[in-house]
Scaffold this motif. Structure first.
Motif, short mmCIF file in Angstrom:
data_model
loop_
_atom_site.label_atom_id
_atom_site.label_comp_id
_atom_site.label_asym_id
_atom_site.label_seq_id
_atom_site.Cartn_x
_atom_site.Cartn_y
_atom_site.Cartn_z
N PHE A 71 47.24 46.64 49.40
CA PHE A 71 48.54 45.96 50.35
C PHE A 71 49.52 46.25 51.18
O PHE A 71 49.41 45.38 51.11
CB PHE A 71 50.07 47.25 49.62
CG PHE A 71 49.84 47.22 48.21
CD1 PHE A 71 50.61 46.53 47.35
CD2 PHE A 71 49.37 48.14 47.51
CE1 PHE A 71 50.76 46.44 45.98
CE2 PHE A 71 49.17 47.97 45.79
CZ PHE A 71 50.01 47.01 45.36
N LEU B 15 54.74 48.57 47.01
CA LEU B 15 56.05 47.55 47.07
C LEU B 15 56.75 47.30 47.78
O LEU B 15 56.78 46.19 48.63
CB LEU B 15 55.86 47.27 45.10
CG LEU B 15 55.15 47.11 44.39
CD1 LEU B 15 55.78 46.73 42.64
CD2 LEU B 15 54.27 45.11 44.88
N GLU C 81 51.76 40.46 44.56
CA GLU C 81 52.01 42.24 44.40
C GLU C 81 51.58 42.71 43.45
O GLU C 81 51.36 43.40 42.66
CB GLU C 81 53.18 43.21 45.30
CG GLU C 81 53.58 42.08 46.64
CD GLU C 81 54.00 41.40 46.93
OE1 GLU C 81 54.15 40.56 45.93
OE2 GLU C 81 54.09 40.63 47.82
#
Length: 190
Positions: free
Chosen positions: A30, A74, A131
């Motif tokens: 991420f 996230l 995402e």
């Protein structure tokens, strides 16, 4: 986790030892920064420890853990501070049995180069995903989780997870095809 909620610190240490590397690799996908991925993994385990009494064993622990990890990652990405810029390896790849395309002892140097090019192409495909696609793909392909467990971790339906993984797989396939056709990132620079 039930033992952790009862105050068993050794149980928490066992969970940490078993899952820390996976969570750090997941976070790295991420944020694209090893140090920040380690910090996120630490934050996730602190959050687990602090909220242990609220844990309900309705799903496998790994599913619960990656739901927490997904939400945390996230939120981090949504803050906008980090944009994924993948490198060819992530935390613990070689040491912890993570994803490593080319073996370190490859007999032919061109095999090692091809492995790094493939890894770079997959990283670039991950960078181009949403995402949620990245999370679903990573949980499926790198963590080996079942669709129903991914659906629980992402708070989505199983059909939505299948769709996310399908789109992500197509994105990776396109990057790999471009690499094989000689138009991929590493070959186009050569």
């Amino acid at each position: 986790m039930v033992r952790v909620a009862a105050g068993d610190r050794r149980a928490f240490a066992l969970l940490f030892d078993r899952y820390h590397a996976s969570v750090a690799r997941f976070a790295f996908r991420f944020v694209g920064d090893r140090a920040r991925a380690e910090e996120l993994a630490q934050d996730i385990f602190v959050k687990l420890y602090r909220n242990a009494k609220a844990y309900q064993p309705a799903a496998p622990f790994k599913t619960f853990l990656f739901r927490v990890a997904t939400n945390h990652c996230l939120n981090e990405v949504r803050r906008g501070e980090y944009r994924v810029a993948h490198t060819s390896t992530s935390p613990g790849d070689a040491e912890d049995g993570g994803v490593e395309v080319a073996s370190p002892g490859a007999e032919q140097p061109d095999e090692a180069v091809a492995g790094r090019e493939l890894e770079r192409a997959v990283g670039e495909a991950l960078q181009g995903m949403s995402e949620r696609e990245r999370a679903a793909f990573t949980l499926c392909r790198f963590e080996g989780m079942a669709y129903r467990d991914i659906a629980t971790a992402l708070g989505a339906s199983e059909a939505a997870v299948k769709s996310l993984i399908h789109r992500a797989t197509l994105a990776v396939a396109r990057k790999v095809e471009a690499l094989q056709a000689g138009t991929g990132p590493a070959r186009s620079r050569a």
